[in-house]
Design an enzyme around this catalytic site. Structure first.
Site, PDB file in Angstrom:
ATOM      1  N   ASN A 226       0.843  -1.199   0.000  1.00  0.00           N
ATOM      2  CA  ASN A 226       0.000   0.000   0.000  1.00  0.00           C
ATOM      3  C   ASN A 226       0.879   1.250   0.000  1.00  0.00           C
ATOM      4  O   ASN A 226       2.101   1.151  -0.053  1.00  0.00           O
ATOM      5  CB  ASN A 226      -0.959  -0.020   1.199  1.00  0.00           C
ATOM      6  CG  ASN A 226      -0.184  -0.115   2.496  1.00  0.00           C
ATOM      7  OD1 ASN A 226       0.592   0.766   2.827  1.00  0.00           O
ATOM      8  ND2 ASN A 226      -0.365  -1.229   3.218  1.00  0.00           N
ATOM      9  N   ASP A 295      -3.967  -6.653   5.009  1.00  0.00           N
ATOM     10  CA  ASP A 295      -4.935  -7.527   5.676  1.00  0.00           C
ATOM     11  C   ASP A 295      -4.840  -8.956   5.156  1.00  0.00           C
ATOM     12  O   ASP A 295      -5.152  -9.902   5.870  1.00  0.00           O
ATOM     13  CB  ASP A 295      -6.360  -6.998   5.443  1.00  0.00           C
ATOM     14  CG  ASP A 295      -6.597  -5.714   6.241  1.00  0.00           C
ATOM     15  OD1 ASP A 295      -6.160  -5.673   7.416  1.00  0.00           O
ATOM     16  OD2 ASP A 295      -7.175  -4.758   5.702  1.00  0.00           O
ATOM     17  N   PRO A 323      -2.573 -12.256  10.318  1.00  0.00           N
ATOM     18  CA  PRO A 323      -2.949 -12.076  11.722  1.00  0.00           C
ATOM     19  C   PRO A 323      -3.207 -10.597  12.003  1.00  0.00           C
ATOM     20  O   PRO A 323      -2.561  -9.730  11.403  1.00  0.00           O
ATOM     21  CB  PRO A 323      -1.718 -12.563  12.493  1.00  0.00           C
ATOM     22  CG  PRO A 323      -0.601 -12.571  11.513  1.00  0.00           C
ATOM     23  CD  PRO A 323      -1.199 -12.733  10.148  1.00  0.00           C
ATOM     24  N   ILE A 325      -2.377  -7.849  14.072  1.00  0.00           N
ATOM     25  CA  ILE A 325      -1.263  -7.624  15.004  1.00  0.00           C
ATOM     26  C   ILE A 325      -1.729  -6.898  16.259  1.00  0.00           C
ATOM     27  O   ILE A 325      -1.481  -7.330  17.394  1.00  0.00           O
ATOM     28  CB  ILE A 325      -0.156  -6.802  14.309  1.00  0.00           C
ATOM     29  CG1 ILE A 325       0.371  -7.565  13.094  1.00  0.00           C
ATOM     30  CG2 ILE A 325       0.968  -6.441  15.275  1.00  0.00           C
ATOM     31  CD1 ILE A 325       1.241  -6.753  12.154  1.00  0.00           C
ATOM     32  N   PHE A 342      -4.582   2.913  14.830  1.00  0.00           N
ATOM     33  CA  PHE A 342      -4.956   3.909  13.828  1.00  0.00           C
ATOM     34  C   PHE A 342      -6.078   3.286  12.992  1.00  0.00           C
ATOM     35  O   PHE A 342      -6.157   2.063  12.873  1.00  0.00           O
ATOM     36  CB  PHE A 342      -3.774   4.243  12.917  1.00  0.00           C
ATOM     37  CG  PHE A 342      -2.908   5.360  13.422  1.00  0.00           C
ATOM     38  CD1 PHE A 342      -2.139   5.196  14.566  1.00  0.00           C
ATOM     39  CD2 PHE A 342      -2.849   6.574  12.751  1.00  0.00           C
ATOM     40  CE1 PHE A 342      -1.331   6.221  15.037  1.00  0.00           C
ATOM     41  CE2 PHE A 342      -2.041   7.610  13.202  1.00  0.00           C
ATOM     42  CZ  PHE A 342      -1.287   7.431  14.350  1.00  0.00           C
ATOM     43  N   LYS A 356     -13.529  -0.367  15.256  1.00  0.00           N
ATOM     44  CA  LYS A 356     -12.197  -0.976  15.451  1.00  0.00           C
ATOM     45  C   LYS A 356     -11.738  -0.823  16.898  1.00  0.00           C
ATOM     46  O   LYS A 356     -11.108  -1.729  17.452  1.00  0.00           O
ATOM     47  CB  LYS A 356     -11.175  -0.347  14.492  1.00  0.00           C
ATOM     48  CG  LYS A 356     -11.365  -0.842  13.066  1.00  0.00           C
ATOM     49  CD  LYS A 356     -10.435  -0.171  12.069  1.00  0.00           C
ATOM     50  CE  LYS A 356     -10.733  -0.699  10.664  1.00  0.00           C
ATOM     51  NZ  LYS A 356     -10.046   0.025   9.609  1.00  0.00           N
ATOM     52  N   LYS A 360     -11.159  -4.470  18.428  1.00  0.00           N
ATOM     53  CA  LYS A 360      -9.761  -4.849  18.677  1.00  0.00           C
ATOM     54  C   LYS A 360      -9.381  -4.636  20.146  1.00  0.00           C
ATOM     55  O   LYS A 360      -8.221  -4.824  20.521  1.00  0.00           O
ATOM     56  CB  LYS A 360      -8.830  -4.060  17.754  1.00  0.00           C
ATOM     57  CG  LYS A 360      -9.050  -4.375  16.263  1.00  0.00           C
ATOM     58  CD  LYS A 360      -8.124  -3.550  15.375  1.00  0.00           C
ATOM     59  CE  LYS A 360      -8.478  -3.703  13.901  1.00  0.00           C
ATOM     60  NZ  LYS A 360      -7.368  -4.140  13.071  1.00  0.00           N
TER      61      LYS A 360
HETATM   62  O1  PMT Z   1       3.001   5.973   6.584  1.00  0.00           O
HETATM   63  P1  PMT Z   1       2.428   7.287   6.123  1.00  0.00           P
HETATM   64  O2  PMT Z   1       2.601   7.486   4.642  1.00  0.00           O
HETATM   65  O3  PMT Z   1       2.928   8.441   6.923  1.00  0.00           O
HETATM   66  O4  PMT Z   1       0.830   7.226   6.346  1.00  0.00           O
HETATM   67  C1  PMT Z   1       0.305   7.165   7.630  1.00  0.00           C
HETATM   68  C2  PMT Z   1      -0.885   6.213   7.697  1.00  0.00           C
HETATM   69  C3  PMT Z   1      -2.003   6.747   6.827  1.00  0.00           C
HETATM   70  C4  PMT Z   1      -0.469   4.822   7.216  1.00  0.00           C
HETATM   71  C5  PMT Z   1      -1.289   6.139   9.205  1.00  0.00           C
HETATM   72  O5  PMT Z   1      -1.650   7.410   9.650  1.00  0.00           O
HETATM   73  C6  PMT Z   1      -2.475   5.198   9.408  1.00  0.00           C
HETATM   74  O6  PMT Z   1      -3.610   5.586   9.324  1.00  0.00           O
HETATM   75  N1  PMT Z   1      -2.161   3.911   9.747  1.00  0.00           N
HETATM   76  C7  PMT Z   1      -3.129   2.825   9.868  1.00  0.00           C
HETATM   77  C8  PMT Z   1      -3.412   2.278   8.510  1.00  0.00           C
HETATM   78  C9  PMT Z   1      -4.303   1.065   8.499  1.00  0.00           C
HETATM   79  O7  PMT Z   1      -3.919   0.093   7.962  1.00  0.00           O
HETATM   80  O8  PMT Z   1      -5.427   1.181   9.148  1.00  0.00           O
HETATM   81  P2  PMT Z   1      -6.500  -0.048   9.283  1.00  0.00           P
HETATM   82  O9  PMT Z   1      -7.770   0.652   9.533  1.00  0.00           O
HETATM   83  O10 PMT Z   1      -6.415  -0.950   8.136  1.00  0.00           O
HETATM   84  O11 PMT Z   1      -6.027  -0.815  10.553  1.00  0.00           O
HETATM   85  C10 PMT Z   1      -6.524  -0.526  11.862  1.00  0.00           C
HETATM   86  C11 PMT Z   1      -5.451  -0.783  12.899  1.00  0.00           C
HETATM   87  O12 PMT Z   1      -5.159  -2.177  12.949  1.00  0.00           O
HETATM   88  C12 PMT Z   1      -4.159  -0.100  12.637  1.00  0.00           C
HETATM   89  O13 PMT Z   1      -3.637   0.300  13.883  1.00  0.00           O
HETATM   90  C13 PMT Z   1      -3.279  -1.190  12.003  1.00  0.00           C
HETATM   91  O14 PMT Z   1      -1.901  -0.974  12.282  1.00  0.00           O
HETATM   92  C14 PMT Z   1      -3.816  -2.417  12.707  1.00  0.00           C
HETATM   93  N2  PMT Z   1      -3.717  -3.652  11.921  1.00  0.00           N
HETATM   94  C15 PMT Z   1      -4.397  -3.822  10.752  1.00  0.00           C
HETATM   95  C16 PMT Z   1      -4.350  -5.023  10.105  1.00  0.00           C
HETATM   96  C17 PMT Z   1      -3.595  -6.066  10.659  1.00  0.00           C
HETATM   97  N3  PMT Z   1      -3.519  -7.249  10.049  1.00  0.00           N
HETATM   98  N4  PMT Z   1      -2.945  -5.889  11.799  1.00  0.00           N
HETATM   99  C18 PMT Z   1      -2.991  -4.715  12.438  1.00  0.00           C
HETATM  100  O15 PMT Z   1      -2.384  -4.562  13.502  1.00  0.00           O
END
Ligand code: PMT
Length: 421
Positions: A226, A295, A323, A325, A342, A356, A360
């Site tokens: 991504n 994901d 998984p 994380i 995030f 979330k 989570k």
């Molecule tokens: O890296 P940059 O270019 O500076 O951009 C910053 C950002 C946009 C990446 C950052 O600000 C951000 O929003 N990060 C989270 C991105 C994300 O994947 O969000 P999500 O909604 O898909 O995931 C939710 C949370 O679960 C996140 O804390 C993610 O780290 C966590 N996650 C998701 C999937 C997974 N398999 N394991 C996880 O731990």
């Protein structure tokens, strides 16, 4: 200049070593001692030999309440408080009036009387209030000396301009005692502010921060990933380290240098990030999942480059879930860190962020609206809304550096708050 109105009490208990050098303005030093004492400062006085031609040690002893130092070679005075002890005692050395001669001697690091020896032996700030004939002041030698002192961060107070005792008119009059007191107040106020800024309010705390994308291989030359650049997570790591925290940064593949003072673990895939996060999480107080974790990963990674076939126009890849994380970290039953996620969303941002947060089992979630241009992925700035189960905090659009300072402080406050309940 700091606002002296609000710092009147800053001199309370401050130890000021006042050096008086020879010149007609020496008579004003008696009033200066009195004004400093009025503000609660402790004052000790050193007279140069030339100064004692203008003002008596007895006057200054009576006003300061302390014996007056005059000679480096006086065994009785050295036995009472030697020059090194005097230099250590002082919170500030103030030379007022400072003649052209004493300024020259300070500039060249001379130690040929009690005053210059103490100055050389003292680690505290030094302030000098020049007082001399206007032509002596304008002389290139004096000007060069003053420029050297300024470059060493020695405070130059004044001089004022006007009619001089010798009849000349021009710059070289010593500032009035009350003006010198105000300048001394400013020096202490600015020093206090600088040391507060240098303080490390997060010392003793520790963070694990994930950053960047993960890469999921399709074959030896292709992958799924991504647009995360890692900038947000790296800025968070830098902010936490700058505030004194111990920081471990688990980073996916990015083109960024490791923030100073931060321990970095490089990973490529979500599974590697998962393993690294579980290895680290229980040894740290706070976990921040800023990484954009893939994901899904490809179920069967080809060991050879997948070739295009001529007879089909499409191709199927079977993906399996990675998984989660942050959910694994938040589910730890022993030494679970305070866990902050995030949520990068393009629609119904609050709704999905709150889902979330709950699903989570996070302490906080930082909702990141990535549908807005020039923020979020790969931008240098960002805006976040942070949700806890009961509160909402807005962090408006700003540089990722500034945002990270605010976010780290907010997270730490919430962590402390939870610990105390
Ligand atoms: O890296 P940059 O270019 O500076 O951009 C910053 C950002 C946009 C990446 C950052 O600000 C951000 O929003 N990060 C989270 C991105 C994300 O994947 O969000 P999500 O909604 O898909 O995931 C939710 C949370 O679960 C996140 O804390 C993610 O780290 C966590 N996650 C998701 C999937 C997974 N398999 N394991 C996880 O731990």
């Amino acid at each position: 200049m700091a606002n002296t109105m609000h710092n009147k009490s800053i001199l309370l208990g401050k130890r000021i070593l006042l050096g008086i050098s020879g010149g007609i303005a020496a008579y004003k030093a008696a009033d200066l001692v009195r004004r400093l004492k009025d503000r609660g400062a402790e004052v000790r006085v050193i007279l140069t030999p030339a100064a004692s031609e203008f003002i008596t040690p007895l006057t200054l002893q009576a006003l300061s309440g302390n014996p007056v130092g005059q000679s480096l070679l006086d065994p009785a005075a050295e036995a009472a408080m030697g020059h090194i002890e005097l230099a250590r005692w002082a919170d500030l050395i103030l030379v007022a009036p400072a003649s052209a001669d004493v300024i020259a001697r300070i500039t060249h690091g001379m130690a040929n009387d009690l005053l210059t020896t103490c100055i050389l032996a003292c680690a505290a700030p030094l302030a000098v209030a020049p007082a001399m004939n206007q032509q002596m002041y304008k002389n290139i030698a004096t000007q060069n000396n003053l420029a050297t002192l300024i470059s060493r961060e020695i405070h130059i107070l004044g001089p004022a301009a006007g009619e001089q005792a010798c009849g000349d008119v021009g710059p070289g009059r010593m500032l009035e005692p009350l003006q010198i007191v105000d300048a001394v107040i400013d020096i202490f106020a600015n020093t206090a502010q600088a040391s507060a800024e240098n303080a490390k309010p997060l010392a003793g705390s520790s963070f694990v921060i994930t950053a960047g994308p993960t890469r999921e291989a399709i074959d030896p030359v292709r992958f799924i990933s991504n647009h995360s650049s890692g900038k947000m997570g790296f800025a968070l790591a830098q902010a936490a380290a700058d505030l004194g925290a111990t920081v471990t940064l688990i980073s996916g593949p990015v083109q960024l240098t490791t923030p100073q003072g931060v321990r970095r673990i490089d990973v490529v895939t979500a599974e590697e990030m998962h393993q690294a996060a579980l290895n680290e999480a229980q040894n740290h107080h706070i976990f921040i999942g800023c990484a954009a974790v893939a994901d899904y990963r490809v179920a069967e990674v080809s060991t050879q480059k997948i070739k295009k076939t001529d007879d089909t126009d499409d191709m199927q890849l079977r993906l399996v879930k990675n998984p989660d994380i942050i959910a694994s970290v938040a589910a730890l039953t022993q030494n679970r860190p305070f866990t902050v996620g995030f949520a990068a969303e393009t629609e119904q941002v609050e709704h999905y962020a709150r889902l979330k947060l709950a699903k989570k089992n996070l302490n906080l979630i930082c909702a990141n609206d990535v549908s807005v241009p020039n923020q979020g992925f790969n931008a240098d700035q960002n805006a976040l809304t942070v949700y806890s189960a009961t509160q909402v905090f807005q962090l408006p659009l700003q540089s990722k550096t500034a945002l990270s300072n605010a976010l780290i402080s907010l997270i730490y406050e919430q962590f402390q708050h939870e610990k105390s309940h």
